[in-house]
Structures are given as structure tokens and as C-alpha cells.
Design a protein around this motif. Sequence first.
Motif, PDB file in Angstrom:
ATOM      1  N   LYS A 133       0.851  -1.192   0.000  1.00 24.14           N
ATOM      2  CA  LYS A 133       0.000   0.000   0.000  1.00 24.14           C
ATOM      3  C   LYS A 133       0.880   1.233   0.000  1.00 24.14           C
ATOM      4  N   VAL A 134       0.399   2.281  -0.626  1.00 19.96           N
ATOM      5  CA  VAL A 134       1.179   3.523  -0.638  1.00 19.96           C
ATOM      6  C   VAL A 134       0.295   4.703  -0.247  1.00 19.96           C
ATOM      7  N   VAL A 135       0.987   5.799   0.045  1.00 13.37           N
ATOM      8  CA  VAL A 135       0.319   7.046   0.369  1.00 13.37           C
ATOM      9  C   VAL A 135       0.670   8.055  -0.725  1.00 13.37           C
ATOM     10  N   ILE A 136      -0.358   8.669  -1.281  1.00 14.38           N
ATOM     11  CA  ILE A 136      -0.117   9.756  -2.223  1.00 14.38           C
ATOM     12  C   ILE A 136      -0.349  11.051  -1.492  1.00 14.38           C
ATOM     13  N   MET A 137       0.624  11.947  -1.623  1.00 10.87           N
ATOM     14  CA  MET A 137       0.485  13.266  -0.999  1.00 10.87           C
ATOM     15  C   MET A 137       0.774  14.307  -2.067  1.00 10.87           C
ATOM     16  N   GLY A 138      -0.071  15.310  -2.140  1.00  8.98           N
ATOM     17  CA  GLY A 138       0.162  16.362  -3.121  1.00  8.98           C
ATOM     18  C   GLY A 138      -0.434  17.673  -2.650  1.00  8.98           C
ATOM     19  N   ALA A 139       0.084  18.754  -3.210  1.00  3.48           N
ATOM     20  CA  ALA A 139      -0.471  20.081  -2.944  1.00  3.48           C
ATOM     21  C   ALA A 139      -1.072  20.587  -4.232  1.00  3.48           C
ATOM     22  N   THR A 140      -2.171  21.305  -4.135  1.00  4.51           N
ATOM     23  CA  THR A 140      -2.805  21.782  -5.357  1.00  4.51           C
ATOM     24  C   THR A 140      -3.329  23.192  -5.167  1.00  4.51           C
ATOM     25  N   SER A 141      -3.293  23.951  -6.258  1.00  3.46           N
ATOM     26  CA  SER A 141      -3.995  25.231  -6.235  1.00  3.46           C
ATOM     27  C   SER A 141      -5.251  25.099  -7.092  1.00  3.46           C
ATOM     28  N   GLY A 142      -5.520  23.894  -7.581  1.00  2.58           N
ATOM     29  CA  GLY A 142      -6.712  23.711  -8.400  1.00  2.58           C
ATOM     30  C   GLY A 142      -6.802  22.370  -9.103  1.00  2.58           C
ATOM     31  N   ASP A 143      -6.443  22.365 -10.391  1.00  2.67           N
ATOM     32  CA  ASP A 143      -6.710  21.219 -11.269  1.00  2.67           C
ATOM     33  C   ASP A 143      -6.114  19.875 -10.876  1.00  2.67           C
ATOM     34  N   CYS A 155      -9.103   3.110  -5.832  1.00  5.68           N
ATOM     35  CA  CYS A 155      -7.846   2.366  -5.644  1.00  5.68           C
ATOM     36  C   CYS A 155      -7.722   1.911  -4.196  1.00  5.68           C
ATOM     37  N   ASN A 156      -7.859   0.588  -3.984  1.00  5.20           N
ATOM     38  CA  ASN A 156      -7.861   0.065  -2.617  1.00  5.20           C
ATOM     39  C   ASN A 156      -6.509   0.145  -1.930  1.00  5.20           C
ATOM     40  N   ASN A 157      -5.463   0.275  -2.731  1.00 13.23           N
ATOM     41  CA  ASN A 157      -4.123   0.215  -2.158  1.00 13.23           C
ATOM     42  C   ASN A 157      -3.479   1.585  -2.001  1.00 13.23           C
ATOM     43  N   ILE A 158      -4.299   2.620  -2.152  1.00 12.18           N
ATOM     44  CA  ILE A 158      -3.767   3.983  -2.097  1.00 12.18           C
ATOM     45  C   ILE A 158      -4.593   4.821  -1.123  1.00 12.18           C
ATOM     46  N   ASP A 159      -3.902   5.486  -0.195  1.00  8.83           N
ATOM     47  CA  ASP A 159      -4.538   6.558   0.581  1.00  8.83           C
ATOM     48  C   ASP A 159      -4.050   7.864  -0.016  1.00  8.83           C
ATOM     49  N   ILE A 160      -4.974   8.742  -0.341  1.00  3.24           N
ATOM     50  CA  ILE A 160      -4.553   9.991  -0.976  1.00  3.24           C
ATOM     51  C   ILE A 160      -4.899  11.200  -0.116  1.00  3.24           C
ATOM     52  N   HIS A 186      -8.671  12.072   1.215  1.00  7.34           N
ATOM     53  CA  HIS A 186      -8.618  13.068   2.282  1.00  7.34           C
ATOM     54  C   HIS A 186      -8.250  14.432   1.722  1.00  7.34           C
ATOM     55  N   ASN A 187      -9.171  15.375   1.868  1.00  7.57           N
ATOM     56  CA  ASN A 187      -8.901  16.752   1.481  1.00  7.57           C
ATOM     57  C   ASN A 187      -8.511  17.539   2.712  1.00  7.57           C
ATOM     58  N   LEU A 188      -7.333  18.149   2.651  1.00  4.78           N
ATOM     59  CA  LEU A 188      -6.837  18.925   3.775  1.00  4.78           C
ATOM     60  C   LEU A 188      -6.781  20.396   3.371  1.00  4.78           C
ATOM     61  N   ALA A 189      -7.617  21.210   4.002  1.00  6.37           N
ATOM     62  CA  ALA A 189      -7.580  22.651   3.751  1.00  6.37           C
ATOM     63  C   ALA A 189      -6.643  23.269   4.782  1.00  6.37           C
ATOM     64  N   VAL A 190      -5.483  23.684   4.331  1.00  2.20           N
ATOM     65  CA  VAL A 190      -4.460  24.198   5.234  1.00  2.20           C
ATOM     66  C   VAL A 190      -4.629  25.708   5.362  1.00  2.20           C
ATOM     67  N   GLN A 191      -4.559  26.184   6.606  1.00  2.00           N
ATOM     68  CA  GLN A 191      -4.736  27.627   6.838  1.00  2.00           C
ATOM     69  C   GLN A 191      -3.457  28.390   6.495  1.00  2.00           C
ATOM     70  N   ASP A 214       6.146   0.457   6.357  1.00  2.00           N
ATOM     71  CA  ASP A 214       5.695  -0.275   5.167  1.00  2.00           C
ATOM     72  C   ASP A 214       4.893   0.594   4.186  1.00  2.00           C
ATOM     73  N   ARG A 215       4.764   1.880   4.458  1.00  2.00           N
ATOM     74  CA  ARG A 215       4.020   2.754   3.527  1.00  2.00           C
ATOM     75  C   ARG A 215       4.978   3.718   2.851  1.00  2.00           C
ATOM     76  N   SER A 216       5.121   3.597   1.538  1.00  2.00           N
ATOM     77  CA  SER A 216       5.949   4.612   0.892  1.00  2.00           C
ATOM     78  C   SER A 216       5.070   5.736   0.375  1.00  2.00           C
ATOM     79  N   LEU A 217       5.728   6.831   0.090  1.00  2.00           N
ATOM     80  CA  LEU A 217       5.043   8.046  -0.343  1.00  2.00           C
ATOM     81  C   LEU A 217       5.264   8.180  -1.845  1.00  2.00           C
ATOM     82  N   VAL A 218       4.172   8.388  -2.587  1.00  2.00           N
ATOM     83  CA  VAL A 218       4.271   8.480  -4.049  1.00  2.00           C
ATOM     84  C   VAL A 218       3.789   9.859  -4.491  1.00  2.00           C
ATOM     85  N   ALA A 219       4.499  10.416  -5.479  1.00  2.00           N
ATOM     86  CA  ALA A 219       4.113  11.726  -6.005  1.00  2.00           C
ATOM     87  C   ALA A 219       3.312  11.539  -7.281  1.00  2.00           C
TER      88      ALA A 219
END
Length: 465
Positions: A133-143, A155-160, A186-191, A214-219
Motif C-alpha cells: 500500500k502507498v500514500v499519495i500526498m500532493g499540494a494543489t492550487s486547483g486542477d 484504488c484500494n491500495n492507495i490513501d490519498i 482526504h482533502n486537507l484545507a491548510v490555513q 511499510d508505507r511509501s510516499l508516491v508523487a
Amino acid sequence: MKYISTRGQAPALSFEEVLLTGMASDGGLYVPESLPTFSADEMREMAALDYPALARRIIEPFVADSIPADDLKTLIDDTYAEFRHTAVAPMVQIGANQWVLELFHGPTLAFKDFALQLLGRLLDYVLERRHQKVVIMGATSGDTGSAAIEGCKRCNNIDIFILHPHQRVSEVQRRQMTTVVGDNIHNLAVQGNFDDCQAMVKASFADKSFLPADRSLVAVNSINWARIMAQIVYYFYAGLALGAPARPVAFSVPTGNFGDIFAGYLARNMGLPVERLIIATNSNDVLHRVMTTSTYGRQPLEHTLSPSMDITVSSNFERLLFDLYDRDGAAIADLMQRFDAGDISFSEAAMTRAASLFSSHRVSDEETCAQIAATWQQCEYLLDPHSAIGVNAALNAGLAPEVPVITLATAHPAKFPDAVAKAGVVESPNLPLHLKDLFERRERCEVLPNTLADVQAFMARNLSA
Ligand SMILES: *Cc1c(COP(=O)(O)O)cnc(C)c1O
């Protein structure tokens, strides 16, 4: 097929490894060691294929040692079945030899769906096989955020986890992220602002100790090779439809990080006769300055009507530079190191090579609005601000009239109603039917303080079992 780093020091990887890796360990970007090519005879046959079949033909050589052909077929068929036009990427004629390639019929109404719908499925497929299983982490200003979330929702094997600056993205864009249903989303609205979000993502990739071992981070940002690969397909699809290989075509590409247009460059190197690739930029014109002055330098960010192209540095440009410098990884490492310290200049030989295929054009907000209005008046066709920049650049490229110019329409106008209203043509463009109830759907979003510790603690608490 093996993939190598643009900076020459990282190990060569297989497709599966590249898929799960972001940046190379030497700071470079992965590119294929060599490209598959298609003969004129092969291309004539490919012109008869529908979009998923063409995608299979083009993608197969890049992934063959990692994914069996039957499985790839399923993944690709499922991906493009999500698109709401039977042609997947239809074309519209807006002038004598001027064409618009509509890349906005995917779930989030932007071209990023072409790559991210496939990327989510490819990742889930290899993770399932690896029992990982992997974790996807990203920052977005939109699209990118909404396209990544839509791409990973099954995707059962991805937490985003997608971070966006609280109250600083448009309502349509926020709702496209926060209304997607799934326990792994998971949508995170950061102040804070977008740069704060991006800094947290960067820090998390640099030190992953907040996650279990056991969780790697994927971009999933545009440096991921699989995204570029998926984008090669529509260049062939459009070019073959307009008469290639018998006649060359040109493309005008609204450009930010240079991922989309780089896929066009690869299509040319794989055999598609491309007369010209036009880099269309807004007033964040780092690439236009490269093409006109040979100097690559950072300038302050400007907020424009085409926010998805608001960048100060084009990360994928390094992939082109690698070829312009004869694939000399040491030279690229040296250039990029000097770029960290200030402006750099490119060699005459490199720029001559670039100019033989690429040209560039910068379009201001005023010109963007004027182009939306002009195209509307001429043929009642409504462009979004990004696509309008592409059309404006196409019309100013000075190409011979017999060369068909295809502008990539990267977003649907309903995504950017303010810019369309500013152009003064329609009050407010309608959302497509599947998004008609977007403003009634329930939103799921976590507002978090602007600190890395809070964000990482939230992530660690919310991983799936
Ligand atoms: C991401 C994006 C672009 C820029 O694409 P790059 O691959 O970063 O050059 C252009 N238009 C829209 C609508 C986008 O979302």
C-alpha cells in the motif's frame, strides 16, 4: 524498457519502479533509455484505431516488461470509458486549418484526467500484485488535486491526501475535490497559502518518518513519467486524424510545467511528422524568455486568468534539456546546480536545436479575454482561458497556411466562469450534465492549522488498515 535519469547518477529502473518513484535519487527526472518508433505504414494502420486501441499500441512498448498485454488492455479500456465523449478526444474546427483538440471530456473537465485516470489504475494494479500500500500526498492550487483524487478514488491500495490553501481555491475546483466519495480520500484545507502546502509536501518526502515503515510516499505531480506517457497518445490521435503521416501537423500547447508539450515532442521522435510545437504561455513566461533570450531565470509569480499555468519554473523542461545537451547527464546536473543559485544561459547549439522544432508566444490576460471573445464571435465556440492562450499563440505562429494547427484545449470553460464572464460573451458557461448537482453535493474536507506536525499527525491517524 529501461528508464534513466537526466542527471546520470541514479540507477536505471524498470517501468514498474519508475511508476512508484517520483524524482530520481540524483535529483533528475526519469526518461526512457530509447523510444519505440512507428513507420509510415504502421501509422497509416494506426489511423483506423479508436482511442483506447491507439493508446494500447503506443503505451505497450513502454510498459511491456512490467504489465502483460491483456491486463494493460483492461486498464486502458477502463480508463477511457470514464470519458464522456465517444471519441474521447474529439476535434473541432475553428478556422481555416485551425483545430481545437478537446481534452476536457474526462471526470474533472481538464486534460490532466488523461494521465491521472490511467496513473491511478496502473498504480493500484502493481500495488495489488506486490501486496503493498502507498500514500499519495500532493499540494494543489486547483486542477491537479481534483484529477488525482478522481483518478485514485477506486484504488484500494492507495490513501490519498491532497492539501489545498484554505479559502484560496475557486468554489468549482474545491467542490470537485471535496465531493468525491471514498474512505481513502482526504482533502486537507491548510490555513496558509499554496507555497505553505507545497513546502509541507516537500518536507514530507524528505523525511517520511511520520509514516509506518511499510508505507511509501508516491508523487503524482507532472514529473511522474507515466503521466507523460499517457499524453503522447492524443498527439498521434489528432495528427493521424488530420492526415499524418502523409502531411505534417503543428500543435499549440498551453504550457506550465512543460509536461504536456514534452509528450508532443516524444510523439515527434516516435515518428509523427510534427512541423512545429508552439509553447503558449501566460505572463508567467519563463519558457518564452528561454526561447527568445536563451536565459532560464526565475521571476516573481503573477496571478493570471489561467491559474493552471501560473508557474515560475517548468520542471519538465529538464527532460528536453537532456536531449538538447546530447543526453549528457553531467552537463544537466551542472546546469541545474547553477540554476539553484541564479539565472543560467544555454549553449547556442542547444538553442538552435530547440528552435528547429519549438517556438513560443506569450499571451496577456487582456489578449486572453480578447481571444475568447473573438473565437466566440467568429464561430460561437467557447474557449476556456488556457485554451484561448493556445489558440492565440497558434494564430500568431506564422505557419504556412497549408499546415494544420491543432490547439490543445486543456480545460472546459465552465471550470473558469470568471474569465469567461470577463471576456463578455456569456454570463456563465454551463457545467456538463454529470456535474450539474455539484453545488448540492456534500463536501468532505478537514481544515488544519498551517503546521507540518498537524498535517502529518492527521495523515498518520487516517491511514487505511
Ligand atoms: C496543468 C494545466 C496546463 C499546463 O500543463 P503542463 O503539462 O504543466 O505544461 C494547462 N492548462 C490546464 C487547464 C492545466 O490544468
